[in-house]
Write a protein that holds these residues in place. Structure first.
Motif, PDB file in Angstrom:
ATOM      1  N   LYS A  11       0.812  -1.227   0.000  1.00 39.32           N
ATOM      2  CA  LYS A  11       0.000   0.000   0.000  1.00 39.32           C
ATOM      3  C   LYS A  11       0.843   1.274   0.000  1.00 39.32           C
ATOM      4  O   LYS A  11       0.406   2.290  -0.508  1.00 39.32           O
ATOM      5  N   VAL A  12       2.055   1.221   0.570  1.00 39.65           N
ATOM      6  CA  VAL A  12       2.929   2.400   0.572  1.00 39.65           C
ATOM      7  C   VAL A  12       3.909   2.369  -0.599  1.00 39.65           C
ATOM      8  O   VAL A  12       4.794   3.215  -0.689  1.00 39.65           O
ATOM      9  N   GLY A  13       3.754   1.412  -1.490  1.00 41.67           N
ATOM     10  CA  GLY A  13       4.674   1.285  -2.616  1.00 41.67           C
ATOM     11  C   GLY A  13       6.017   0.750  -2.151  1.00 41.67           C
ATOM     12  O   GLY A  13       6.124   0.129  -1.100  1.00 41.67           O
ATOM     13  N   LEU A  14       7.039   0.993  -2.938  1.00 43.07           N
ATOM     14  CA  LEU A  14       8.390   0.555  -2.566  1.00 43.07           C
ATOM     15  C   LEU A  14       9.048   1.657  -1.747  1.00 43.07           C
ATOM     16  O   LEU A  14       9.948   2.359  -2.190  1.00 43.07           O
ATOM     17  N   HIS A  15       8.534   1.832  -0.536  1.00 46.91           N
ATOM     18  CA  HIS A  15       9.011   2.861   0.367  1.00 46.91           C
ATOM     19  C   HIS A  15       9.185   2.248   1.756  1.00 46.91           C
ATOM     20  O   HIS A  15       8.456   1.329   2.122  1.00 46.91           O
TER      21      HIS A  15
END
Length: 88
Positions: A11-15
């Motif tokens: 959900k937060v992407g690749l972060h």
């Protein structure tokens, strides 16, 4: 050179946490693994900073690639992680 297109599931992407998990797994592979957003330049997947600079968000398509002996298995392993919600 094997490559695989996969959709970012976290959900937060690749972060933050997902980037750290992917980078650790990529660095452990026997070959250098690269990742790129569709239409972008590839970066080394073994670096958290590189992954975060991709700005790959939830639902974005990325291309994972590697070259050398064991490249196909490395691409498959990293693609599986990226396609998993690592925040769950």
């Amino acid at each position: 050179m094997p490559e695989k297109r996969v959709t970012v599931a976290s959900k937060v992407g690749l972060h933050a946490r997902p980037a750290a998990t992917v980078a650790k797994a990529a660095a452990a592979q026997p070959v250098a693994v690269h990742i790129a957003k569709a239409g972008g330049d590839p970066v080394a997947a073994g670096s958290v900073l590189n992954l975060m600079t991709l700005a790959a968000g939830y639902g974005d398509e990325v291309i994972i690639s590697a070259e050398g002996e064991g490249a196909e298995a490395a691409v498959d392993a990293i693609a599986e992680l990226v396609a998993t919600d690592l925040d769950a």
